[in-house]
Design a protein around this motif. Structure first.
Motif, PDB file in Angstrom:
ATOM      1  N   PRO A  38      -6.966  -1.271  -2.869  1.00  0.00           N
ATOM      2  CA  PRO A  38      -7.307  -2.453  -3.674  1.00  0.00           C
ATOM      3  C   PRO A  38      -7.653  -2.137  -5.132  1.00  0.00           C
ATOM      4  CG  PRO A  38      -8.311  -2.615  -1.516  1.00  0.00           C
ATOM      5  CD  PRO A  38      -7.727  -1.235  -1.606  1.00  0.00           C
ATOM      6  N   LEU A  39      -8.340  -1.031  -5.374  1.00  0.00           N
ATOM      7  CA  LEU A  39      -8.706  -0.681  -6.747  1.00  0.00           C
ATOM      8  C   LEU A  39      -7.474  -0.438  -7.610  1.00  0.00           C
ATOM      9  CD1 LEU A  39     -10.607   0.113  -9.024  1.00  0.00           C
ATOM     10  CD2 LEU A  39     -10.758   2.408  -8.012  1.00  0.00           C
ATOM     11  N   SER A  40      -6.536   0.351  -7.116  1.00  0.00           N
ATOM     12  CA  SER A  40      -5.334   0.624  -7.906  1.00  0.00           C
ATOM     13  C   SER A  40      -4.484  -0.637  -8.071  1.00  0.00           C
ATOM     14  CB  SER A  40      -4.513   1.740  -7.256  1.00  0.00           C
ATOM     15  OG  SER A  40      -4.113   1.382  -5.942  1.00  0.00           O
ATOM     16  N   PHE A  41      -4.484  -1.482  -7.036  1.00  0.00           N
ATOM     17  CA  PHE A  41      -3.764  -2.752  -7.163  1.00  0.00           C
ATOM     18  C   PHE A  41      -4.370  -3.601  -8.284  1.00  0.00           C
ATOM     19  CE2 PHE A  41      -3.771  -7.310  -5.856  1.00  0.00           C
ATOM     20  CZ  PHE A  41      -2.428  -7.577  -6.084  1.00  0.00           C
ATOM     21  N   MET A  42      -5.688  -3.649  -8.330  1.00  0.00           N
ATOM     22  CA  MET A  42      -6.355  -4.429  -9.370  1.00  0.00           C
ATOM     23  C   MET A  42      -6.116  -3.831 -10.749  1.00  0.00           C
ATOM     24  SD  MET A  42     -10.432  -5.259  -9.888  1.00  0.00           S
ATOM     25  CE  MET A  42     -10.765  -3.604 -10.562  1.00  0.00           C
ATOM     26  N   MET A  43      -6.289  -2.526 -10.888  1.00  0.00           N
ATOM     27  CA  MET A  43      -6.193  -1.888 -12.201  1.00  0.00           C
ATOM     28  C   MET A  43      -4.760  -1.870 -12.730  1.00  0.00           C
ATOM     29  SD  MET A  43      -9.290  -1.193 -12.977  1.00  0.00           S
ATOM     30  CE  MET A  43      -9.014  -0.150 -14.401  1.00  0.00           C
ATOM     31  N   PHE A  80       0.803  -1.213   0.000  1.00  0.00           N
ATOM     32  CA  PHE A  80       0.000   0.000   0.000  1.00  0.00           C
ATOM     33  C   PHE A  80       0.843   1.274   0.000  1.00  0.00           C
ATOM     34  CE2 PHE A  80      -3.111  -2.903   2.325  1.00  0.00           C
ATOM     35  CZ  PHE A  80      -3.807  -3.196   1.158  1.00  0.00           C
ATOM     36  N   SER A  81       2.150   1.148   0.208  1.00  0.00           N
ATOM     37  CA  SER A  81       3.018   2.328   0.156  1.00  0.00           C
ATOM     38  C   SER A  81       3.364   2.718  -1.278  1.00  0.00           C
ATOM     39  CB  SER A  81       4.301   2.067   0.950  1.00  0.00           C
ATOM     40  OG  SER A  81       5.089   1.066   0.318  1.00  0.00           O
ATOM     41  N   ARG A  82       3.095   1.855  -2.218  1.00  0.00           N
ATOM     42  CA  ARG A  82       3.387   2.164  -3.623  1.00  0.00           C
ATOM     43  C   ARG A  82       2.249   2.981  -4.228  1.00  0.00           C
ATOM     44  NH1 ARG A  82       4.816  -3.354  -6.694  1.00  0.00           N
ATOM     45  NH2 ARG A  82       2.570  -3.618  -6.295  1.00  0.00           N
ATOM     46  N   GLU A  83       2.607   3.940  -5.055  1.00  0.00           N
ATOM     47  CA  GLU A  83       1.583   4.772  -5.686  1.00  0.00           C
ATOM     48  C   GLU A  83       0.662   3.962  -6.586  1.00  0.00           C
ATOM     49  OE1 GLU A  83       3.293   8.022  -7.755  1.00  0.00           O
ATOM     50  OE2 GLU A  83       4.187   8.942  -5.975  1.00  0.00           O
ATOM     51  N   THR A  84       1.207   2.917  -7.196  1.00  0.00           N
ATOM     52  CA  THR A  84       0.409   2.132  -8.143  1.00  0.00           C
ATOM     53  C   THR A  84      -0.470   1.080  -7.465  1.00  0.00           C
ATOM     54  OG1 THR A  84       2.256   0.577  -8.432  1.00  0.00           O
ATOM     55  CG2 THR A  84       2.092   2.422  -9.995  1.00  0.00           C
TER      56      THR A  84
END
Length: 356
Positions: free
Chosen positions: A280-285, A272-276
Motif C-alpha cells: 500500500p505504501l508504494s502504491f500511494m507514493m 501487488f506484483s508490480r515493483e511500483t
C-alpha cells in the motif's frame, strides 16, 4: 455792368444737375448694400464652416466614444457572465454524432476510425448523446462520481457496515499505517500531522453528499443538485480526494488479507506484483499521490475504483474500435447486483459520459 440772370436758365441748370445727384445716391446705396451683403455672406460662410467643423469633430468624438463604450460594455458583459455563470465541470447533453462531426473532422486514418467508433455507439449501443467532462487529472473520478450521484446509486455494502469517517484513524491506530502522513492531496501536495484531520473531513463530506443524493427519488431534482455540486471546484476536489483515500483503504485491507493467506481478487494480485505498487505504501507514493496532480487514473486504478465503490464501470475505448478491447469493464468480473455506469474515452486518459 453784367446783365441779370434769366430765371428760365437757372431752372434749366437745376433740372440738368438733379439726375446726376440722384444717380450718385443710387450708386452709393447699391455699393453700401453690396458691401453689407458681402460682409453677411462672409460671416455666414464662416459660421457654416465652423458649424461643419464642429459637427465633424462631434461625429468623430461620438464615434470613438461609441467604440470605446461598446468595447467596455462587451468586456463587462463577459466578466459578469464569467462571474455568475455556472462553470460546470460536467456539461449538458449534446447530440453524439454532432459532437463527433465537430471534434473529428478531416480524413486522417485516426479521424475516420473515431467517426466509425461513434457511429457504432449510436447505432449498435443506442447512445444518443454525450456529456463532456472537464479535461484534467480528476476527470475519471469526476465521471464516475457524477453518475453515482445522478443515478442515486446507494453506498457499497461494506460502507454500510462501517463508519467510513473513522477509516483514517483506523489505518493509523489499528493497522499501524503511520506512513499515511505522506498522503498527498493532488496538486495541493499537502502532507503532515494534519493529514488525518483533512481526510476525515473529506470522507465525512463524501458520506454526507452521497447520503443526500441517494435519498432523493426525483431524477430531475438529482440532476439539478448535480449541476450545483459540479460547478463548485473546491467541493469537487474534496470529494475526489476522499475517493482516492477510499481506494487506498481498500488496497490496504486486501493487502492485510493477502498476508494472512486469504484469497484475494486477481486484480489485486496484479497490483501487488508490480515493483511500483508491491504494498500500500508504494502504491500511494508512486501512483495515488500523483492522481489529480500530474496524472489521472490508470487502467488498474479503474479496477480498484470499481471494486471499492462496488460498481461495474463499462468503458468504451473508441481508439480500440474493431478490437476486443473496444468495450471493457472494471472490474472484469463484478458481482451480479452491482450497478453499472458507462464511460467513453478517446485515449485512456480523459473520459466523457455517454447518455443512452
Amino acid at each position: 455792368m453784367a446783365a441779370p440772370r434769366s430765371p428760365t436758365r437757372a431752372r434749366e441748370r437745376e433740372r440738368s444737375g438733379a439726375p446726376a445727384a440722384g444717380s450718385d445716391q443710387v450708386h452709393s446705396w447699391m455699393l453700401a448694400t453690396s458691401q453689407a451683403l458681402d460682409t453677411v455672406w462672409r460671416m455666414a460662410k464662416g459660421f457654416v464652416m465652423l458649424a461643419v467643423s464642429f459637427l465633424v469633430a462631434a461625429i468623430c468624438y461620438f464615434r470613438r466614444l461609441h467604440l470605446y463604450s461598446g468595447h467596455k460594455l462587451k468586456w463587462w458583459i463577459g466578466y459578469l457572465q464569467r462571474k455568475f455563470k455556472r462553470n460546470l465541470s460536467v456539461e449538458a447533453e449534446v447530440d453524439l454524432l454532432s459532437y463527433c462531426a465537430r471534434e473529428w473532422k478531416g480524413e486522417t486514418p485516426r479521424n475516420k476510425l473515431m467517426r466509425k467508433a461513434y457511429e457504432e455507439l449510436f447505432w449498435r449501443h443506442h447512445i444518443k448523446c454525450v456529456r463532456q467532462v472537464r479535461r484534467d487529472n480528476y476527470d475519471a473520478l469526476r465521471s464516475v462520481l457524477f453518475q453515482i450521484f445522478s443515478q442515486g446509486i446507494s453506498f457499497p455494502s461494506w460502507m454500510k457496515e462501517k463508519d467510513i469517517v473513522k477509516l483514517p484513524e483506523k489505518l493509523l491506530f489499528s493497522q499501524g499505517c503511520n506512513w499515511i502522513q505522506q498522503y498527498s492531496f493532488g496538486p495541493e501536495k499537502y502532507t503532515g500531522s494534519n493529514v488525518f484531520g483533512k481526510l476525515r473531513k473529506y470522507v465525512e463530506l463524501l458520506k454526507t453528499q452521497w447520503t443526500e443524493f441517494n435519498g432523493i427519488r426525483d431524477y430531475h431534482k438529482r440532476g439539478s443538485m448535480c449541476n450545483t455540486l459540479f460547478s463548485d471546484a473546491i467541493l469537487e476536489y474534496k470529494l475526489y480526494e476522499a475517493l482516492k483515500f477510499i481506494m487506498l483503504y481498500q488496497v490496504t485491507e486486501v493487502y492485510e488479507q493477502m498476508k494472512t493467506k486469504k484469497v484475494i481478487p486477481s486484480l489485486f494480485r496484479l497490483l501487488f506484483s508490480r515493483e511500483t505498487s508491491s504494498d500500500p505504501l508504494s502504491f500511494m507514493m508512486n501512483h495515488l499521490n500523483s492522481v489529480g496532480d500530474t496524472c489521472g487514473l490508470e487502467q488498474i486504478d479503474m479496477f480498484i475504483l470499481g471494486y471499492s465503490l462496488e460498481v461495474k464501470i463499462k468503458v468504451f475505448r473508441l481508439f480500440k474500435f474493431n478490437s476486443r478491447d473496444f468495450e471493457v469493464c472494471y472490474p472484469e468480473e463484478p458481482l451480479r447486483d452491482w450497478p453499472e455506469i458507462s464511460l467513453l474515452t478517446e485515449n485512456d486518459r480523459h473520459y466523457h459520459i455517454p447518455v443512452f
